[in-house]
Design a protein around this motif. Structure first.
Motif, PDB file in Angstrom:
ATOM      1  N   ALA A  16       0.830  -1.207   0.000  1.00 48.31           N
ATOM      2  CA  ALA A  16       0.000   0.000   0.000  1.00 48.31           C
ATOM      3  C   ALA A  16       0.863   1.256   0.000  1.00 48.31           C
ATOM      4  O   ALA A  16       0.550   2.234  -0.697  1.00 48.31           O
ATOM      5  N   VAL A  17       1.944   1.245   0.749  1.00 49.56           N
ATOM      6  CA  VAL A  17       2.831   2.406   0.778  1.00 49.56           C
ATOM      7  C   VAL A  17       3.542   2.564  -0.563  1.00 49.56           C
ATOM      8  O   VAL A  17       3.705   3.689  -1.059  1.00 49.56           O
ATOM      9  N   ILE A  18       3.919   1.459  -1.169  1.00 49.56           N
ATOM     10  CA  ILE A  18       4.538   1.540  -2.498  1.00 49.56           C
ATOM     11  C   ILE A  18       3.534   2.106  -3.502  1.00 49.56           C
ATOM     12  O   ILE A  18       3.886   2.962  -4.326  1.00 49.56           O
ATOM     13  N   ALA A  19       2.288   1.668  -3.414  1.00 46.85           N
ATOM     14  CA  ALA A  19       1.254   2.201  -4.310  1.00 46.85           C
ATOM     15  C   ALA A  19       1.053   3.692  -4.072  1.00 46.85           C
ATOM     16  O   ALA A  19       0.866   4.465  -5.022  1.00 46.85           O
ATOM     17  N   GLN A  20       1.101   4.121  -2.805  1.00 44.70           N
ATOM     18  CA  GLN A  20       0.955   5.542  -2.502  1.00 44.70           C
ATOM     19  C   GLN A  20       2.130   6.332  -3.062  1.00 44.70           C
ATOM     20  O   GLN A  20       1.949   7.438  -3.580  1.00 44.70           O
ATOM     21  N   MET A  21       3.331   5.773  -3.001  1.00 47.05           N
ATOM     22  CA  MET A  21       4.489   6.467  -3.558  1.00 47.05           C
ATOM     23  C   MET A  21       4.401   6.557  -5.080  1.00 47.05           C
ATOM     24  O   MET A  21       4.761   7.579  -5.665  1.00 47.05           O
ATOM     25  N   VAL A  22       3.913   5.496  -5.723  1.00 56.58           N
ATOM     26  CA  VAL A  22       3.732   5.536  -7.174  1.00 56.58           C
ATOM     27  C   VAL A  22       2.673   6.577  -7.542  1.00 56.58           C
ATOM     28  O   VAL A  22       2.842   7.349  -8.488  1.00 56.58           O
ATOM     29  N   PHE A  23       1.570   6.608  -6.785  1.00 63.93           N
ATOM     30  CA  PHE A  23       0.518   7.593  -7.024  1.00 63.93           C
ATOM     31  C   PHE A  23       1.048   9.004  -6.851  1.00 63.93           C
ATOM     32  O   PHE A  23       0.752   9.900  -7.656  1.00 63.93           O
ATOM     33  N   SER A  24       1.843   9.227  -5.813  1.00 67.96           N
ATOM     34  CA  SER A  24       2.373  10.573  -5.587  1.00 67.96           C
ATOM     35  C   SER A  24       3.360  10.960  -6.675  1.00 67.96           C
ATOM     36  O   SER A  24       3.368  12.112  -7.121  1.00 67.96           O
ATOM     37  N   ALA A  25       4.175  10.018  -7.128  1.00 66.13           N
ATOM     38  CA  ALA A  25       5.090  10.321  -8.231  1.00 66.13           C
ATOM     39  C   ALA A  25       4.312  10.634  -9.508  1.00 66.13           C
ATOM     40  O   ALA A  25       4.698  11.523 -10.282  1.00 66.13           O
ATOM     41  N   ALA A  26       3.205   9.933  -9.725  1.00 67.07           N
ATOM     42  CA  ALA A  26       2.371  10.214 -10.896  1.00 67.07           C
ATOM     43  C   ALA A  26       1.723  11.596 -10.786  1.00 67.07           C
ATOM     44  O   ALA A  26       1.604  12.303 -11.795  1.00 67.07           O
ATOM     45  N   LEU A  27       1.310  11.986  -9.582  1.00 71.06           N
ATOM     46  CA  LEU A  27       0.746  13.332  -9.402  1.00 71.06           C
ATOM     47  C   LEU A  27       1.761  14.410  -9.756  1.00 71.06           C
ATOM     48  O   LEU A  27       1.424  15.413 -10.388  1.00 71.06           O
ATOM     49  N   VAL A  28       2.998  14.194  -9.370  1.00 70.39           N
ATOM     50  CA  VAL A  28       4.034  15.185  -9.674  1.00 70.39           C
ATOM     51  C   VAL A  28       4.381  15.152 -11.164  1.00 70.39           C
ATOM     52  O   VAL A  28       4.427  16.185 -11.828  1.00 70.39           O
ATOM     53  N   ALA A  29       4.610  13.953 -11.699  1.00 69.77           N
ATOM     54  CA  ALA A  29       5.048  13.842 -13.090  1.00 69.77           C
ATOM     55  C   ALA A  29       3.952  14.219 -14.081  1.00 69.77           C
ATOM     56  O   ALA A  29       4.244  14.783 -15.139  1.00 69.77           O
ATOM     57  N   LEU A  30       2.716  13.902 -13.755  1.00 66.07           N
ATOM     58  CA  LEU A  30       1.607  14.168 -14.673  1.00 66.07           C
ATOM     59  C   LEU A  30       0.749  15.352 -14.228  1.00 66.07           C
ATOM     60  O   LEU A  30      -0.436  15.414 -14.554  1.00 66.07           O
ATOM     61  N   SER A  31       1.337  16.265 -13.488  1.00 64.83           N
ATOM     62  CA  SER A  31       0.552  17.381 -12.957  1.00 64.83           C
ATOM     63  C   SER A  31      -0.062  18.229 -14.066  1.00 64.83           C
ATOM     64  O   SER A  31      -1.168  18.748 -13.910  1.00 64.83           O
ATOM     65  N   GLY A  32       0.608  18.353 -15.180  1.00 67.35           N
ATOM     66  CA  GLY A  32       0.051  19.122 -16.287  1.00 67.35           C
ATOM     67  C   GLY A  32      -1.188  18.483 -16.881  1.00 67.35           C
ATOM     68  O   GLY A  32      -2.187  19.148 -17.150  1.00 67.35           O
ATOM     69  N   ARG A  33      -1.144  17.172 -17.078  1.00 70.57           N
ATOM     70  CA  ARG A  33      -2.297  16.467 -17.633  1.00 70.57           C
ATOM     71  C   ARG A  33      -3.464  16.456 -16.656  1.00 70.57           C
ATOM     72  O   ARG A  33      -4.623  16.571 -17.055  1.00 70.57           O
ATOM     73  N   ILE A  34      -3.166  16.289 -15.382  1.00 73.73           N
ATOM     74  CA  ILE A  34      -4.229  16.283 -14.368  1.00 73.73           C
ATOM     75  C   ILE A  34      -4.841  17.677 -14.253  1.00 73.73           C
ATOM     76  O   ILE A  34      -6.049  17.824 -14.091  1.00 73.73           O
ATOM     77  N   ALA A  35      -4.014  18.708 -14.366  1.00 74.68           N
ATOM     78  CA  ALA A  35      -4.501  20.085 -14.269  1.00 74.68           C
ATOM     79  C   ALA A  35      -5.476  20.420 -15.387  1.00 74.68           C
ATOM     80  O   ALA A  35      -6.377  21.231 -15.203  1.00 74.68           O
ATOM     81  N   VAL A  36      -5.323  19.783 -16.543  1.00 75.16           N
ATOM     82  CA  VAL A  36      -6.266  20.006 -17.642  1.00 75.16           C
ATOM     83  C   VAL A  36      -7.669  19.582 -17.221  1.00 75.16           C
ATOM     84  O   VAL A  36      -8.652  20.256 -17.510  1.00 75.16           O
ATOM     85  N   TYR A  37      -7.774  18.469 -16.494  1.00 73.92           N
ATOM     86  CA  TYR A  37      -9.083  17.995 -16.060  1.00 73.92           C
ATOM     87  C   TYR A  37      -9.637  18.798 -14.892  1.00 73.92           C
ATOM     88  O   TYR A  37     -10.838  18.918 -14.731  1.00 73.92           O
TER      89      TYR A  37
END
Length: 166
Positions: free
Chosen positions: A137-158
């Motif tokens: 679960a912690v590894i999944a949370q770290m992957v999710f947080s890395a995706a939030l940082v790396a894909l912040s531009g794409r997420i911001a579009v939504y």
């Protein structure tokens, strides 16, 4: 953008935070309760997770209603010169960094425990299934947080809308 629109973007970012926080009540807390022989408390953990999800859904669907409660309506010429897309992108990156930082302390404790365990056996193999689930679960949370940082531009579009994004 008006101040209400900026607050609405922040409300949507908070909805993402609430939805991500609900995962703890659906995955981590049930494993901890069953390992502590407190399985009768499992429904309460699921109810708390459901409350987080319901709150996230409500905030995501009605951000302007919340924004107008926080900041009263003003004239449209009351404009703040912060592009909504950039504000949403910065917010996504900050939430991702915060998630990463909060999960990093758990990873550091695992590494510390692995260093002090004597013998040649793997620390991970000595963990109980519940503790392994917590690690996953912690590894999944770290992957999710890395995706939030790396894909912040794409997420911001939504979050902010496509009209501002390039």
């Amino acid at each position: 953008m008006t101040p209400q629109q900026i607050v609405a973007i922040a409300v949507r970012l908070f909805a993402v935070l609430c939805a991500a926080s609900s995962a703890n009540y659906f995955f981590i807390v049930p494993h901890q309760l069953t390992s502590a022989n407190l399985g009768d408390q499992l429904p309460s953990a699921l109810v708390y997770g459901g409350i987080y999800l319901a709150l996230a859904l409500g905030l995501w669907l009605f951000p302007m209603a919340v924004a107008h409660k926080i900041i009263p309506r003003t004239n449209f010429d009351n404009v703040v010169l912060v592009p909504g897309f950039e504000a949403a992108r910065i917010g996504c990156a900050l939430i991702g960094l915060w998630f990463f930082w909060s999960s990093l302390s758990y990873v550091a404790s695992i590494v510390f425990r692995a260093m002090i365990v004597p013998g040649s056996a793997s620390y991970f193999s000595s963990l109980t299934p519940e503790a392994r689930a917590d690690v996953y679960a912690v590894i999944a949370q770290m992957v999710f947080s890395a995706a939030l940082v790396a894909l912040s531009g794409r997420i911001a579009v939504y979050i902010a809308g496509r009209q501002v994004a390039e």
